[in-house]
Enzyme design. Structure first.
Site, short mmCIF file in Angstrom:
data_model
loop_
_atom_site.label_atom_id
_atom_site.label_comp_id
_atom_site.label_asym_id
_atom_site.label_seq_id
_atom_site.Cartn_x
_atom_site.Cartn_y
_atom_site.Cartn_z
N GLY A 18 19.07 -33.49 36.07
CA GLY A 18 18.99 -32.31 35.14
C GLY A 18 19.37 -32.63 33.91
O GLY A 18 19.32 -33.83 33.44
N VAL A 19 19.80 -31.72 33.02
CA VAL A 19 20.31 -31.63 31.63
C VAL A 19 21.32 -32.87 31.46
O VAL A 19 21.25 -33.42 30.39
CB VAL A 19 20.69 -30.58 31.02
CG1 VAL A 19 19.55 -29.47 31.15
CG2 VAL A 19 21.96 -30.06 31.79
N TYR A 20 22.04 -33.38 32.40
CA TYR A 20 22.95 -34.20 32.20
C TYR A 20 22.49 -35.79 32.12
O TYR A 20 23.01 -36.67 32.26
CB TYR A 20 24.16 -34.32 33.08
CG TYR A 20 25.24 -33.38 32.43
CD1 TYR A 20 25.00 -32.35 31.49
CD2 TYR A 20 26.50 -33.33 32.85
CE1 TYR A 20 25.80 -31.55 30.99
CE2 TYR A 20 27.58 -32.36 32.31
CZ TYR A 20 27.10 -31.59 31.36
OH TYR A 20 28.10 -30.80 31.03
N GLY A 78 21.89 -23.61 33.57
CA GLY A 78 21.56 -24.11 34.85
C GLY A 78 22.53 -23.33 35.92
O GLY A 78 22.77 -22.09 35.90
N VAL A 79 23.04 -24.54 36.86
CA VAL A 79 23.72 -23.87 37.98
C VAL A 79 25.05 -23.20 37.14
O VAL A 79 25.63 -22.02 37.96
CB VAL A 79 24.34 -25.06 38.84
CG1 VAL A 79 25.27 -24.56 39.78
CG2 VAL A 79 23.19 -25.65 39.55
N ASP A 80 25.92 -23.75 36.27
CA ASP A 80 26.88 -23.11 35.72
C ASP A 80 26.54 -21.91 35.35
O ASP A 80 27.47 -20.87 35.58
CB ASP A 80 27.44 -24.01 34.56
CG ASP A 80 28.71 -23.78 33.99
OD1 ASP A 80 29.39 -22.87 34.82
OD2 ASP A 80 28.80 -24.05 33.07
N SER A 106 25.19 -33.23 37.80
CA SER A 106 24.53 -34.14 36.90
C SER A 106 23.13 -34.60 36.86
O SER A 106 22.39 -35.16 36.03
CB SER A 106 25.30 -35.73 36.78
OG SER A 106 26.78 -35.59 36.39
N ASN A 153 30.75 -27.31 32.76
CA ASN A 153 31.15 -28.26 31.55
C ASN A 153 32.57 -28.36 31.41
O ASN A 153 33.24 -27.55 32.17
CB ASN A 153 30.24 -27.78 30.50
CG ASN A 153 30.63 -26.40 29.90
OD1 ASN A 153 31.76 -26.04 29.69
ND2 ASN A 153 29.61 -25.53 29.86
N ASP A 213 19.36 -21.23 46.63
CA ASP A 213 20.09 -20.78 45.39
C ASP A 213 21.78 -20.66 45.82
O ASP A 213 22.10 -19.91 46.74
CB ASP A 213 19.80 -19.39 45.28
CG ASP A 213 20.41 -18.55 43.97
OD1 ASP A 213 21.46 -19.16 43.56
OD2 ASP A 213 20.05 -17.50 43.65
#
Length: 170
Positions: free
Chosen positions: A123-125, A31-33, A121, A23, A9
């Site tokens: 994952g969701v990107y 996510g991480v953000d 980037s 972003n 983590d």
């Protein structure tokens, strides 16, 4: 520069700087953000809002990086970078590599010796984690940043860890 990958983590690592897969708005997300913003506390969001109000009114461009304090995190700084989003047609590996090299440049400018990265980037990107691992390791290995002596890839899944271990072994 020493490089390693571990299942971790990123918000718990005691390093000089952690890198946030942000972003362009810099105002938190998923996510991480989202995890970094939650763990750092409200002062991180306040500093990001100030950056948007002053030096980054249009947001942080893809591939660039900017630093803030880390507040309630065990790290000293957060380096925010915006990865390319494949779903938006941002498929140039050079943009992804720039996230890693610019983050190291910013960390070096702060005096950071130890830096931790997520799989930016992936994952969701929409980027394949094997591609992210290959680009990330190559970018860090060829970086001209002076200062950081240790880079950790802090990965959230066994699949990502395996991809980064394979890239490091090449």
């Amino acid at each position: 520069m020493d490089l390693d990958a571990r299942l971790a983590d990123i918000t718990t690592l005691r390093v000089d700087a952690i890198v946030n897969a942000a972003n362009s708005a810099l105002l938190g997300g998923g996510g991480v953000d989202g995890a970094i913003h939650a763990a750092a506390g409200p002062r991180l969001l306040e500093e990001c809002r100030e950056l948007r109000r002053t030096t980054l009114p249009d947001g942080l461009p893809v591939g660039d990086a900017v630093a803030t304090g880390a507040y309630d995190l065990p790290a000293r700084w957060v380096v925010h970078t915006v990865g390319p989003n494949r779903h938006r047609g941002q498929t140039d590996p050079a943009l992804l590599a720039s996230c890693f090299t610019r983050s190291l440049d910013v960390a070096a400018g702060l005096g950071a010796l130890t830096v931790a990265f997520p799989a930016i980037s992936a994952g969701v990107y929409g980027w394949d984690v094997d591609d992210v691992a290959r680009v990330a390791v190559e970018a860090v290995r060829t970086s001209t940043a002076t200062g950081p002596t240790s880079v950790t890839f802090a990965l959230a899944s066994p699949r990502a860890l395996a991809a980064f271990e394979a890239a490091l072994a090449r």
